[in-house]
Design an enzyme around this catalytic site. Sequence first.
Site, PDB file in Angstrom:
ATOM      1  N   HIS A  93       0.510  -6.008  -0.001  1.00  0.00           N
ATOM      2  CA  HIS A  93       0.867  -5.315   1.241  1.00  0.00           C
ATOM      3  C   HIS A  93      -0.111  -4.181   1.507  1.00  0.00           C
ATOM      4  CE1 HIS A  93       2.481  -1.371  -0.061  1.00  0.00           C
ATOM      5  NE2 HIS A  93       2.838  -2.009  -1.163  1.00  0.00           N
ATOM      6  N   CYS A  94      -0.175  -3.774   2.778  1.00  0.00           N
ATOM      7  CA  CYS A  94      -0.931  -2.580   3.153  1.00  0.00           C
ATOM      8  C   CYS A  94       0.034  -1.645   3.867  1.00  0.00           C
ATOM      9  CB  CYS A  94      -2.166  -2.922   3.972  1.00  0.00           C
ATOM     10  SG  CYS A  94      -1.902  -3.928   5.449  1.00  0.00           S
ATOM     11  N   TRP A  95      -0.425  -0.939   4.910  1.00  0.00           N
ATOM     12  CA  TRP A  95       0.449   0.030   5.574  1.00  0.00           C
ATOM     13  C   TRP A  95       1.419  -0.666   6.519  1.00  0.00           C
ATOM     14  CZ3 TRP A  95       3.692   3.422   6.487  1.00  0.00           C
ATOM     15  CH2 TRP A  95       3.866   4.082   7.705  1.00  0.00           C
ATOM     16  N   SER A 101      -4.255  -6.206   4.127  1.00  0.00           N
ATOM     17  CA  SER A 101      -3.587  -7.117   3.185  1.00  0.00           C
ATOM     18  C   SER A 101      -3.961  -8.570   3.444  1.00  0.00           C
ATOM     19  CB  SER A 101      -2.068  -6.930   3.257  1.00  0.00           C
ATOM     20  OG  SER A 101      -1.600  -7.064   4.574  1.00  0.00           O
ATOM     21  N   TYR A 123       4.081  -1.529   3.951  1.00  0.00           N
ATOM     22  CA  TYR A 123       4.833  -0.419   3.373  1.00  0.00           C
ATOM     23  C   TYR A 123       5.823   0.177   4.373  1.00  0.00           C
ATOM     24  CZ  TYR A 123       5.811   4.089   1.170  1.00  0.00           C
ATOM     25  OH  TYR A 123       6.441   5.186   0.632  1.00  0.00           O
TER      26      TYR A 123
END
Length: 340
Positions: A93-95, A101, A123
Amino acid sequence: MKQIISIDFYFKNLEHIPLIDVRSPGEFTKGHIPNATNLELFTDEERAVVGTAYKQESKERAIEIGFEYVKPKLIDFITKSVAIAPNKEVAIHCWRGGMRSNAFADHLIENGFEKVYVIEKGYKAFRNYVVRFFEQPFNLKILGGYTGTGKTEILHSLKKKGQQVIDLEGLANHRGSAFGGIDLPPQPTTEQFENNLFSIVQNLNPNQPIWVEDESRLIGQVAIPDAFYTKMREMPVYFLDVPLEERTKHLVTTYASLSHDQLADAISRIAKRLGYDNAKFAQEELEKRNYYKVVEITLLYYDKYYLKGLQKREDSRILEFKTPTVNPEETAGFLINLLN
């Protein structure tokens, strides 16, 4: 194979597999999913440059700059990812946008990874999931008592006896007073504290008793989640009334071995609340290593402060029990018997 999944699907089906967080170190430090490993696509400085290019120039220019930063790291990404997920099955995952991602996931698939799951909305989706999680009902049992009652030790004894327990102060790295952070690691951010609390509570049965210490909204510098704190305030308090002399002994045992300078600093920080004459007297007794007198002086303030908070509850919600000594194991057994 790459698969886009929801955060709910991850926790219900995939929590057992390694999780990689590709955000920058600064993002990760502020708050992260507790079991995630940070393998950043960009450093904090690189992310700032890419973000500026995105805002001031164009998305295409930002992607171009980002690729130049990432290109020298591509082999290292594979090496580190294999170390994290040797079975070549991983969640990423990323933001929130998914650009980092998805790019990372594609790179892993191109280099032999068999199953790569990308958490949709990253996130941010997790944070929303955490907020909603704390809105559900919990069967909380609130352990109360004046400072020095040994509540933390009682919680540990309850856990050893098979009870469900949440140690909020342990998660916060703080004992919950001006003296609470002495000789303890730095506190997490409030965001990370919430994340860590979620990771503990999600493994408990919300319908069975869950013991938690009565706390103020703030534990040091971190805040208990609003929804969870509201539930704590609504539940009955098992108030342990331990004599002042016994509490003083217990606190001397706990604090006398801690940093002298930090104890002095803590007294200075509550001087106004103690009253300047009392604070001066406490500092003088501390210099003499008369810890019993120091504790007695500071308890005058903390007992009043705790009583003020307790009086905001309905009397019918306060279950008071006289407890002659600080005996965590014996008290834990007594509390368990009350539930039966």
